[in-house]
Every structure is written in structure tokens, then in C-alpha cells.
Design a protein around this motif. Sequence first.
Motif, PDB file in Angstrom:
ATOM      1  N   ASP A 328       1.204  -0.768   0.055  1.00  0.00           N
ATOM      2  CA  ASP A 328       0.033  -0.307   0.271  1.00  0.00           C
ATOM      3  C   ASP A 328       0.328   1.524  -0.132  1.00  0.00           C
ATOM      4  N   HIS A 329       1.743   0.703   0.655  1.00  0.00           N
ATOM      5  CA  HIS A 329       3.092   2.244   0.588  1.00  0.00           C
ATOM      6  C   HIS A 329       2.973   3.257  -1.275  1.00  0.00           C
ATOM      7  N   MET A 330       2.999   1.863  -1.778  1.00  0.00           N
ATOM      8  CA  MET A 330       3.802   1.883  -3.203  1.00  0.00           C
ATOM      9  C   MET A 330       2.466   3.209  -3.958  1.00  0.00           C
ATOM     10  N   LYS A 331       1.905   3.024  -2.965  1.00  0.00           N
ATOM     11  CA  LYS A 331       0.477   4.281  -3.890  1.00  0.00           C
ATOM     12  C   LYS A 331       0.277   5.151  -3.493  1.00  0.00           C
ATOM     13  N   ASP A 332       0.481   5.560  -2.161  1.00  0.00           N
ATOM     14  CA  ASP A 332       0.800   6.554  -1.653  1.00  0.00           C
ATOM     15  C   ASP A 332       1.629   7.666  -2.700  1.00  0.00           C
ATOM     16  N   SER A 333       1.179   8.061  -3.548  1.00  0.00           N
ATOM     17  CA  SER A 333       2.463   8.933  -4.695  1.00  0.00           C
ATOM     18  C   SER A 333       2.865  10.372  -3.939  1.00  0.00           C
ATOM     19  N   ALA A 334       1.688  11.057  -2.825  1.00  0.00           N
ATOM     20  CA  ALA A 334       2.883  12.110  -2.201  1.00  0.00           C
ATOM     21  C   ALA A 334       3.396  11.734  -1.102  1.00  0.00           C
ATOM     22  N   LYS A 335       3.636  10.924  -0.826  1.00  0.00           N
ATOM     23  CA  LYS A 335       4.058  10.828   0.311  1.00  0.00           C
ATOM     24  C   LYS A 335       5.929  10.052  -0.082  1.00  0.00           C
ATOM     25  N   LYS A 336       6.104   9.176  -1.560  1.00  0.00           N
ATOM     26  CA  LYS A 336       6.604   8.570  -1.982  1.00  0.00           C
ATOM     27  C   LYS A 336       7.542  10.210  -3.414  1.00  0.00           C
ATOM     28  N   GLU A 337       6.524  10.818  -3.515  1.00  0.00           N
ATOM     29  CA  GLU A 337       7.372  11.744  -4.100  1.00  0.00           C
ATOM     30  C   GLU A 337       8.001  13.212  -3.093  1.00  0.00           C
ATOM     31  N   GLU A 338       7.239  13.223  -1.577  1.00  0.00           N
ATOM     32  CA  GLU A 338       8.122  13.861  -0.580  1.00  0.00           C
ATOM     33  C   GLU A 338       9.171  12.508  -0.397  1.00  0.00           C
ATOM     34  N   LEU A 339       9.515  11.629   0.048  1.00  0.00           N
ATOM     35  CA  LEU A 339      10.860  11.327   0.122  1.00  0.00           C
ATOM     36  C   LEU A 339      11.634  10.797  -0.932  1.00  0.00           C
ATOM     37  N   LEU A 340      11.306  11.426  -1.735  1.00  0.00           N
ATOM     38  CA  LEU A 340      12.100  11.055  -3.495  1.00  0.00           C
ATOM     39  C   LEU A 340      13.509  11.930  -3.297  1.00  0.00           C
ATOM     40  N   ARG A 341      12.636  13.271  -3.199  1.00  0.00           N
ATOM     41  CA  ARG A 341      12.920  14.373  -3.280  1.00  0.00           C
ATOM     42  C   ARG A 341      14.164  14.153  -2.303  1.00  0.00           C
ATOM     43  N   GLU A 342      13.543  14.016  -0.620  1.00  0.00           N
ATOM     44  CA  GLU A 342      14.663  14.219   0.248  1.00  0.00           C
ATOM     45  C   GLU A 342      15.918  13.170   0.267  1.00  0.00           C
ATOM     46  N   ARG A 343      15.651  12.579  -0.639  1.00  0.00           N
ATOM     47  CA  ARG A 343      16.452  11.188  -1.352  1.00  0.00           C
ATOM     48  C   ARG A 343      17.588  12.320  -2.261  1.00  0.00           C
ATOM     49  N   HIS A 344      17.152  12.847  -3.242  1.00  0.00           N
ATOM     50  CA  HIS A 344      17.806  13.772  -3.877  1.00  0.00           C
ATOM     51  C   HIS A 344      18.275  14.797  -3.725  1.00  0.00           C
ATOM     52  N   GLU A 345      17.598  15.638  -3.059  1.00  0.00           N
ATOM     53  CA  GLU A 345      18.757  16.193  -1.675  1.00  0.00           C
ATOM     54  C   GLU A 345      19.685  15.776  -1.208  1.00  0.00           C
ATOM     55  N   LEU A 346      20.119  14.663  -0.288  1.00  0.00           N
ATOM     56  CA  LEU A 346      21.248  14.438  -0.096  1.00  0.00           C
ATOM     57  C   LEU A 346      22.155  13.823  -1.038  1.00  0.00           C
ATOM     58  N   GLU A 347      21.670  13.701  -2.027  1.00  0.00           N
ATOM     59  CA  GLU A 347      22.494  12.640  -3.135  1.00  0.00           C
ATOM     60  C   GLU A 347      23.261  14.136  -4.003  1.00  0.00           C
ATOM     61  N   ALA A 348      22.554  15.203  -3.269  1.00  0.00           N
ATOM     62  CA  ALA A 348      22.874  16.729  -3.825  1.00  0.00           C
ATOM     63  C   ALA A 348      23.676  17.222  -3.748  1.00  0.00           C
ATOM     64  N   LYS A 349      24.030  17.324  -1.969  1.00  0.00           N
ATOM     65  CA  LYS A 349      24.554  17.452  -1.054  1.00  0.00           C
ATOM     66  C   LYS A 349      26.127  16.550  -0.710  1.00  0.00           C
ATOM     67  N   PHE A 350      25.914  15.401  -1.045  1.00  0.00           N
ATOM     68  CA  PHE A 350      26.912  14.319  -0.960  1.00  0.00           C
ATOM     69  C   PHE A 350      27.966  14.790  -2.461  1.00  0.00           C
ATOM     70  N   ASP A 351      27.083  15.290  -3.274  1.00  0.00           N
ATOM     71  CA  ASP A 351      27.861  15.615  -4.766  1.00  0.00           C
ATOM     72  C   ASP A 351      28.599  16.654  -4.544  1.00  0.00           C
ATOM     73  N   ILE A 352      27.905  17.490  -4.394  1.00  0.00           N
ATOM     74  CA  ILE A 352      29.064  19.142  -3.382  1.00  0.00           C
ATOM     75  C   ILE A 352      29.985  19.480  -2.154  1.00  0.00           C
TER      76      ILE A 352
END
Length: 414
Positions: A328-352
Motif C-alpha cells: 500500500d505504501h507504493m500507492k501513496d504518490s504524495a509521500k513517495k514523491e516527498e521522500l524521493l525529493r528528500e533522497r535527491h537532496e541528500l545525493e546533491a549534498k553528497f555531490d557538493i
Amino acid sequence: MATTDNSTYIQPIISTDGTLGHLTPEQTETLKQFWACLYDIFDGKTAFDQTIPTSFKGQAQEEPNALVQKSSWFGRGKPASESGPVVPRFTGEDLKKAYWKLTMMDHPDVVILKFIRARKWVLDDALKMFLNTLKWRIVERLDELIELSDVELDAKYPKFLEQLHKGKGYLHGADPLGRPLTFINPRFHHKADQPSETTYRFTLYNMEHGRTLLPQGTENVIVIFDLSNFGLDNMDWGFVRLFVQCFESYYPETLGVCVVHRAPFVFWGLWKLIQPLLDPVVASKFVFTRNNAELHKIIPRDRLPINHFDGLDDWTYEYISAQENENDHMKDSAKKEELLRERHELEAKFDIATRAWIKESEGTSSDERDEIAKNIREQYARLSPYIHAASVYRRRGVAVNGQINWTYNIKDDN
């Protein structure tokens, strides 16, 4: 009270040379240079070989720097004269996305150091190996093996569920060093019983899930080929080629030990054909045990099932089918997108932080990068249920909230 007779077990000494936290200044410098080269490719500053790596399926290898239509990245495109404008099969951005998906919960340096060690700290060789792996993962759609449910995989690859039910291959338990145990049972396998593509996908499914079951600080697994009741009709050369290719080319420094257990007489003729295929480093990981007593020297009895292995763990493999609403978690698009944005922000921080670290003259690690990597691991545990379908390991309670929890039902052997 249950007893745990492990008196014959000999715990190995694992070298930490070239691993994270144990790098010399020279090794740290090589790691920096690797990152610098990688960013030049990710940023589109450096061209790279567009060749698709070969696979055990006999996939044709194209000429270096072949150009195809963008709409046909995963297949052969028409010649430029017929198709108009052309673009590279892979871009730096494609490889960057593939890299971060490969990294999952690991410290980014851990992933890269495996390739550097596998190529003896020769930068160009390690980079080529790494880029080939990223291209291979894109073309072979490796991510789907943990993103799709078992039922979805069965619909896409006929008889996939049958492989799971039969117990041809699975993970259960770990040795005292935390290395997950992968059991492979060739006696249940007959090449003609399922499409070769299903065998291929099922093998990679176990490889990918094995990576998700590595606890922090553990980098490799133990594979046990149980050759009890093995016969020539169980032999599958396609699987052998894939197994060898994976550990040599696409999952380097991941195989800790490969135990060939109870090999019958017929196997030794096949081994004479298999051994020359192996890289010497991979070949050195193979050990042969004639009986359970010899196996107990490599893996303690309390980590082995009673059945087949005379262990102390009263456990028998059984596939646990999908549970209602488990994804069911995979159907929660809003939460999924929120967590993916958070992940991408961490990736960007690591790159910097990494780009800044590359420019530093000192051959030392970076506390800032390590802290971000720690946050990446923690965040991945929260993200995973939204992007990865539940597996039998989540259903068994082994992999929950980023923690690996193997349980053993120890029985008194008296």
C-alpha cells in the motif's frame, strides 16, 4: 536448554586493506581521482564508450561509440541516414541516476572502492569496469527486480513464482561476521522447465536482494551450492556463465566464499570445464566440502538448518506468498514523491561535499561526507517501502526499517 556446538568452526580473518575507514593516503588519492573522472562523465564533460556490455544471453556487442535513436536506447536503432538526428545511447545523466540506484543504502565510497580493489587500484581499469556495470544495469532493467512484486515478476517472466516456491535459491542467516548465506539447490533445477529468461531474472533477483540484506559494515556474502542429488540433468551452463560473470564483472568484491557442498563424482568432470572460466581471484573463493563436518568448519552449526546440513537451526525453507495490502505504501504518490525529493537532496549534498573534498590536498577522509552518507542510509530505510515491493524477506521479518534481523530456532542436538 539448547546447546550450540560450534567447536569446529574456524572464523576467518578478513582483510580490511583498501576498505572504507582503512585507506592509506595514496588509496584516498586514487578514490578522489576516481570521483573526479566520474563527475566529468556525469556532467557531460568527458565522452565515454557507448558499447553495451555483453551478457550470458549472448547479447550482441555494438561498435564503440555507436549512436542510435533516443527512442531506442535499449535496442538497435536505425542508421543515421534513415532515422534523422541521433543521440548517444547513454548520457552522463543516465549513468548518474543508475549510480545512485545502485548505491541504495550504502556509503557511496563503499560501492566505488569495490571496483577499484577489483582492478588492483588501476584507475582506468576500475572506471571502465564501473561504467560497464552502470550501462549493464540500465539495459538489463536490474531495478525492476526489487521494485516489482513477485506476482508482477511472474506475469512478466513465466514461472518466476515457481522458482521461489521450489526453493532453488534463497538467503537465510549469516555467518558470525554478518555475511548473509545464500543457498543454491541445483537438484531442483531442470533447464527446460522454465524459459531461460526466467532463470536469468531469478538469479539476478537473488543477487539484488542479497545486496539489500547486507548489514552496515559487511560487504560480501557466502554462497553455498548444495550438490546433494546433483546429476547431469541439473546442469545449466547459462546459469554458470551468469554466476561467474556477475561476481567477476558486475558485483565485484561481493563474493566472500563459494562453498561447493557434497559434489558427486559427475561434478568433477564439469569442474574441469568451469575452472578455466574463473578469474583467479574469484576461483580462490571456492572451497569444497565433502560432508557436513567439513562445512561446519566454515559456517557454525547454529547458523545452519538441521535439514541437509546437520545444523542446529530448526528451519526449513518455505515461500511466504504475498500478503494483502503489503504494498500500500507504493500507492501513496504524495509521500513517495516527498521522500524521493528528500533522497535527491541528500545525493546533491553528497555531490557538493565530494567535489569540495576532491580539491583538498590532504589524503584524508571527509567527516562531512561520512555524515551525509549516514543520513542517506537512514533515509533509505524510510524510502524503501515506497519504491520497493515487499519480498519474502520483509514478510519473514528479516529486512524491516533498514535493519537486518535473522532469527534462528536453535535445537538441542543431544
